[in-house]
Motif scaffolding. Structure first.
Motif, PDB file in Angstrom:
ATOM      1  N   SER A  20      13.516  50.632  11.101  1.00 41.82           N
ATOM      2  CA  SER A  20      12.829  49.847  12.144  1.00 41.82           C
ATOM      3  C   SER A  20      11.381  50.323  12.315  1.00 41.82           C
ATOM      4  CB  SER A  20      13.591  49.915  13.464  1.00 41.82           C
ATOM      5  OG  SER A  20      13.433  51.182  14.050  1.00 41.82           O
ATOM      6  N   ILE A  21      11.142  51.629  12.136  1.00 41.13           N
ATOM      7  CA  ILE A  21       9.754  52.134  12.216  1.00 41.13           C
ATOM      8  C   ILE A  21       8.929  51.493  11.095  1.00 41.13           C
ATOM      9  CG2 ILE A  21       8.269  54.173  11.993  1.00 41.13           C
ATOM     10  CD1 ILE A  21      10.386  55.850  13.250  1.00 41.13           C
ATOM     11  N   LEU A  22       9.493  51.476   9.889  1.00 37.82           N
ATOM     12  CA  LEU A  22       8.776  50.891   8.747  1.00 37.82           C
ATOM     13  C   LEU A  22       8.499  49.406   8.994  1.00 37.82           C
ATOM     14  CD1 LEU A  22      10.870  52.560   5.894  1.00 37.82           C
ATOM     15  CD2 LEU A  22       8.576  53.201   6.625  1.00 37.82           C
ATOM     16  N   GLU A  66      17.712  62.764  26.315  1.00 39.94           N
ATOM     17  CA  GLU A  66      16.945  63.796  25.597  1.00 39.94           C
ATOM     18  C   GLU A  66      16.723  63.368  24.139  1.00 39.94           C
ATOM     19  OE1 GLU A  66      17.804  68.299  24.271  1.00 39.94           O
ATOM     20  OE2 GLU A  66      18.670  67.733  26.194  1.00 39.94           O
ATOM     21  N   LYS A  67      17.794  62.842  23.532  1.00 36.12           N
ATOM     22  CA  LYS A  67      17.669  62.431  22.124  1.00 36.12           C
ATOM     23  C   LYS A  67      16.759  61.200  21.989  1.00 36.12           C
ATOM     24  CE  LYS A  67      22.154  64.287  20.908  1.00 36.12           C
ATOM     25  NZ  LYS A  67      23.575  63.995  21.019  1.00 36.12           N
ATOM     26  N   LEU A  68      16.924  60.257  22.911  1.00 33.17           N
ATOM     27  CA  LEU A  68      16.106  59.045  22.834  1.00 33.17           C
ATOM     28  C   LEU A  68      14.625  59.343  23.073  1.00 33.17           C
ATOM     29  CD1 LEU A  68      18.517  56.544  24.580  1.00 33.17           C
ATOM     30  CD2 LEU A  68      17.595  56.279  22.298  1.00 33.17           C
ATOM     31  N   GLU A  69      14.358  60.349  23.916  1.00 34.12           N
ATOM     32  CA  GLU A  69      12.946  60.746  24.148  1.00 34.12           C
ATOM     33  C   GLU A  69      12.318  61.206  22.826  1.00 34.12           C
ATOM     34  OE1 GLU A  69      11.093  61.309  27.181  1.00 34.12           O
ATOM     35  OE2 GLU A  69      12.590  60.296  28.409  1.00 34.12           O
ATOM     36  N   LYS A  70      13.122  61.907  22.016  1.00 35.12           N
ATOM     37  CA  LYS A  70      12.594  62.367  20.714  1.00 35.12           C
ATOM     38  C   LYS A  70      12.290  61.163  19.820  1.00 35.12           C
ATOM     39  CE  LYS A  70      14.741  66.884  20.620  1.00 35.12           C
ATOM     40  NZ  LYS A  70      15.948  67.602  20.241  1.00 35.12           N
ATOM     41  N   TYR A  71      13.220  60.211  19.804  1.00 32.08           N
ATOM     42  CA  TYR A  71      13.007  58.996  19.003  1.00 32.08           C
ATOM     43  C   TYR A  71      11.762  58.273  19.500  1.00 32.08           C
ATOM     44  CZ  TYR A  71      17.688  59.042  16.841  1.00 32.08           C
ATOM     45  OH  TYR A  71      18.798  59.353  16.109  1.00 32.08           O
ATOM     46  N   GLN A  72      11.663  58.202  20.834  1.00 33.50           N
ATOM     47  CA  GLN A  72      10.527  57.485  21.413  1.00 33.50           C
ATOM     48  C   GLN A  72       9.210  58.185  21.048  1.00 33.50           C
ATOM     49  OE1 GLN A  72      10.293  57.328  25.677  1.00 33.50           O
ATOM     50  NE2 GLN A  72       9.584  55.228  25.647  1.00 33.50           N
ATOM     51  N   GLY A  73       9.253  59.518  21.017  1.00 36.44           N
ATOM     52  CA  GLY A  73       8.077  60.291  20.639  1.00 36.44           C
ATOM     53  C   GLY A  73       7.598  59.910  19.237  1.00 36.44           C
ATOM     54  N   LEU A  74       8.549  59.733  18.327  1.00 37.12           N
ATOM     55  CA  LEU A  74       8.189  59.347  16.951  1.00 37.12           C
ATOM     56  C   LEU A  74       7.506  57.979  16.937  1.00 37.12           C
ATOM     57  CD1 LEU A  74      11.460  60.403  15.060  1.00 37.12           C
ATOM     58  CD2 LEU A  74       9.236  61.524  14.962  1.00 37.12           C
ATOM     59  N   LEU A  75       8.044  57.066  17.750  1.00 36.62           N
ATOM     60  CA  LEU A  75       7.463  55.717  17.800  1.00 36.62           C
ATOM     61  C   LEU A  75       6.086  55.743  18.449  1.00 36.62           C
ATOM     62  CD1 LEU A  75      10.654  53.748  18.876  1.00 36.62           C
ATOM     63  CD2 LEU A  75       9.587  53.728  16.644  1.00 36.62           C
ATOM     64  N   GLU A  76       5.959  56.553  19.492  1.00 36.59           N
ATOM     65  CA  GLU A  76       4.665  56.653  20.170  1.00 36.59           C
ATOM     66  C   GLU A  76       3.611  57.252  19.234  1.00 36.59           C
ATOM     67  OE1 GLU A  76       6.421  57.132  24.698  1.00 36.59           O
ATOM     68  OE2 GLU A  76       5.982  58.894  23.501  1.00 36.59           O
ATOM     69  N   ASP A  77       4.017  58.244  18.433  1.00 32.44           N
ATOM     70  CA  ASP A  77       3.080  58.839  17.472  1.00 32.44           C
ATOM     71  C   ASP A  77       2.584  57.795  16.476  1.00 32.44           C
ATOM     72  OD1 ASP A  77       3.364  61.217  18.677  1.00 32.44           O
ATOM     73  OD2 ASP A  77       4.762  62.076  17.213  1.00 32.44           O
ATOM     74  N   ALA A  78       3.449  56.834  16.181  1.00 31.49           N
ATOM     75  CA  ALA A  78       3.068  55.783  15.226  1.00 31.49           C
ATOM     76  C   ALA A  78       2.409  54.595  15.931  1.00 31.49           C
ATOM     77  CB  ALA A  78       4.301  55.318  14.457  1.00 31.49           C
ATOM     78  N   PRO A 143      19.451  55.789   3.508  1.00 25.14           N
ATOM     79  CA  PRO A 143      18.060  56.015   3.914  1.00 25.14           C
ATOM     80  C   PRO A 143      17.107  55.096   3.137  1.00 25.14           C
ATOM     81  CG  PRO A 143      19.151  58.093   3.439  1.00 25.14           C
ATOM     82  CD  PRO A 143      20.097  57.019   3.020  1.00 25.14           C
ATOM     83  N   VAL A 144      16.133  54.527   3.856  1.00 33.07           N
ATOM     84  CA  VAL A 144      15.160  53.639   3.212  1.00 33.07           C
ATOM     85  C   VAL A 144      13.789  54.308   3.298  1.00 33.07           C
ATOM     86  CG1 VAL A 144      14.124  51.334   3.284  1.00 33.07           C
ATOM     87  CG2 VAL A 144      16.474  51.647   4.010  1.00 33.07           C
ATOM     88  N   GLU A 145      13.151  54.543   2.162  1.00 30.19           N
ATOM     89  CA  GLU A 145      11.858  55.231   2.191  1.00 30.19           C
ATOM     90  C   GLU A 145      10.708  54.285   2.475  1.00 30.19           C
ATOM     91  OE1 GLU A 145      11.474  57.684  -1.254  1.00 30.19           O
ATOM     92  OE2 GLU A 145      13.169  58.909  -0.631  1.00 30.19           O
ATOM     93  N   GLU A 146      10.786  53.084   1.931  1.00 30.55           N
ATOM     94  CA  GLU A 146       9.791  52.066   2.296  1.00 30.55           C
ATOM     95  C   GLU A 146      10.478  50.713   2.359  1.00 30.55           C
ATOM     96  OE1 GLU A 146       6.626  51.579  -0.482  1.00 30.55           O
ATOM     97  OE2 GLU A 146       7.898  51.921  -2.205  1.00 30.55           O
TER      98      GLU A 146
END
Lengths: 275, 92
Positions: A20-22, A66-78, A143-146
């Motif tokens: 979903s990030i990709l 706590e776990k979702l905050e980490k996921y959200q952090g990754l999305l916010e960084d992007a 896992p999907v790399e791209e």
């Protein structure tokens, strides 16, 4: 665009989250993560110690948050616009209700698949979702790399009412930068099948709809649709399977099964179901 | 319905603490099954902010919703929209 990603922190759910990030990076889509806490229904009825139940619920929410905050952090960084929600409800019905909202364009879901008796009598969560959902679903197993699928196949029964789904599928192919599109119909040599010439003509009509894409049509013989798709994908190194997800009557599905569910359960490559 | 806010200074620049409470109160006043809403805002970085709502419903499981966006206006709109969907779907 807005994408829903159900998250249960398992490996396959992580794969779907990464996909979903990709997808969001390519399309500027907004991501809505969704976590369900499912407690046994009798807990509230039988528990004498209500405070204990409340504590357990709070601990589950805190842990998920706590776990979702980490996921959200990754999305916010992007720089991806995102949200998450945590609710107590059975996963399948919660996701189906969630997907009814008009602003939802796509569901990206991880799946382990299912086979044998489990597939027929219990089914995987993904299978249950595919049975009823009215939105496109991208099923991710590994896992999907791209998010780039050079070779895609669209599986069709060549019905007229599937043509709209095929048009919608074509829109996703430009996102996935697909170079080769195969349109596939499986000939199971059933007694009531249309003659080959009729099926081949119908395939050509689909190729016309695809327009500028590099299209090849195939009328492939195998003992079942599911097996035909699997064998075709292996032989041609296919990266993505597309299929129209028209809903079957429950009784018909019980006796005949559902090709969409079988394909989603038995293939390891990403599958995009379109309604 | 009680609204508790934990609003950071950047969010107060967008609107003051009383306005935050009033805004949340107005947005959810039609839902009679809500006991309390806890609001928390945070600045992730220069480009991202997020708003977290913890909605405690009567005789039910709390609903937690968080939305990140580029500014507080968008984040507030997003979090209210999603949480309303959750309340309507899952507490009915």
């Amino acid at each position: 665009m807005k994408v829903i990603v159900p998250v249960d922190f398992s490996e396959v759910s992580n794969n779907a989250f990464n996909a979903s990030i990709l997808f969001a990076k390519k399309t500027d889509a907004e991501i809505e993560m969704f976590h369900c806490i499912e407690l046994p229904f009798f807990w509230n009825l039988t528990a004498k110690n209500k405070a204990l139940i409340t504590n357990i619920k709070e601990a589950l929410i805190d842990s998920a948050q706590e776990k979702l905050e980490k996921y959200q952090g990754l999305l916010e960084d992007a720089n991806i616009e995102c949200s998450y929600s945590i609710i107590e409800k059975e996963f399948k019905s919660a996701l189906l209700e969630e997907s009814l909202y008009e602003d939802i364009d796509l569901v990206i879901i991880g799946s382990n698949g299912a086979s044998g008796k489990r597939e027929r009598f219990i089914g995987s969560n993904t299978q249950k979702i595919l049975r009823k959902i009215d939105k496109p679903v991208l099923v991710i197993k590994n896992p999907v790399e791209e998010l780039k699928f050079d070779k895609a196949v669209y599986v069709t029964g060549l019905f007229k009412n599937e043509q709209e789904a095929f048009r919608n599928f074509l829109k996703y192919l430009s996102i996935f930068e697909t170079k080769e599109l195969h349109i596939l119909s499986i000939d199971t040599l059933a007694y009531f099948s249309q003659p080959s010439i009729v099926m081949e003509n119908a395939l050509e009509k689909y190729a016309e709809i695809a327009g500028d894409f590099n299209v090849t049509t195939h009328f492939y013989k195998d003992f079942s649709v599911d097996a035909g798709v699997r064998h075709f994908c292996i032989e041609n190194n296919i990266d993505l399977i597309g299929i129209s997800n028209s809903h079957k009557h429950p009784l018909k599905r019980l006796f005949q099964g559902s090709n969409v569910e079988y394909i989603a359960n038995h293939n390891q490559i990403p599958i995009l179901t379109i309604t | 319905m009680k609204v508790q806010t934990k609003v950071n200074s950047e969010a107060i620049n967008y609107m003051n603490q009383e306005h935050w409470s009033a805004c949340i109160h107005d947005a959810y006043s039609k839902y009679k099954n809500i006991d309390q809403i806890d609001v928390e805002t945070r600045n992730v970085d220069d480009n991202q902010v997020s708003i977290l709502l913890n909605i405690k419903v009567k005789e039910g499981f709390p609903i937690t919703v968080c939305h990140s966006s580029t500014d507080y206006k968008k984040a507030l709109k997003g979090v209210i929209q999603i949480s309303k969907q959750q309340i309507e779907s899952h507490t009915s």
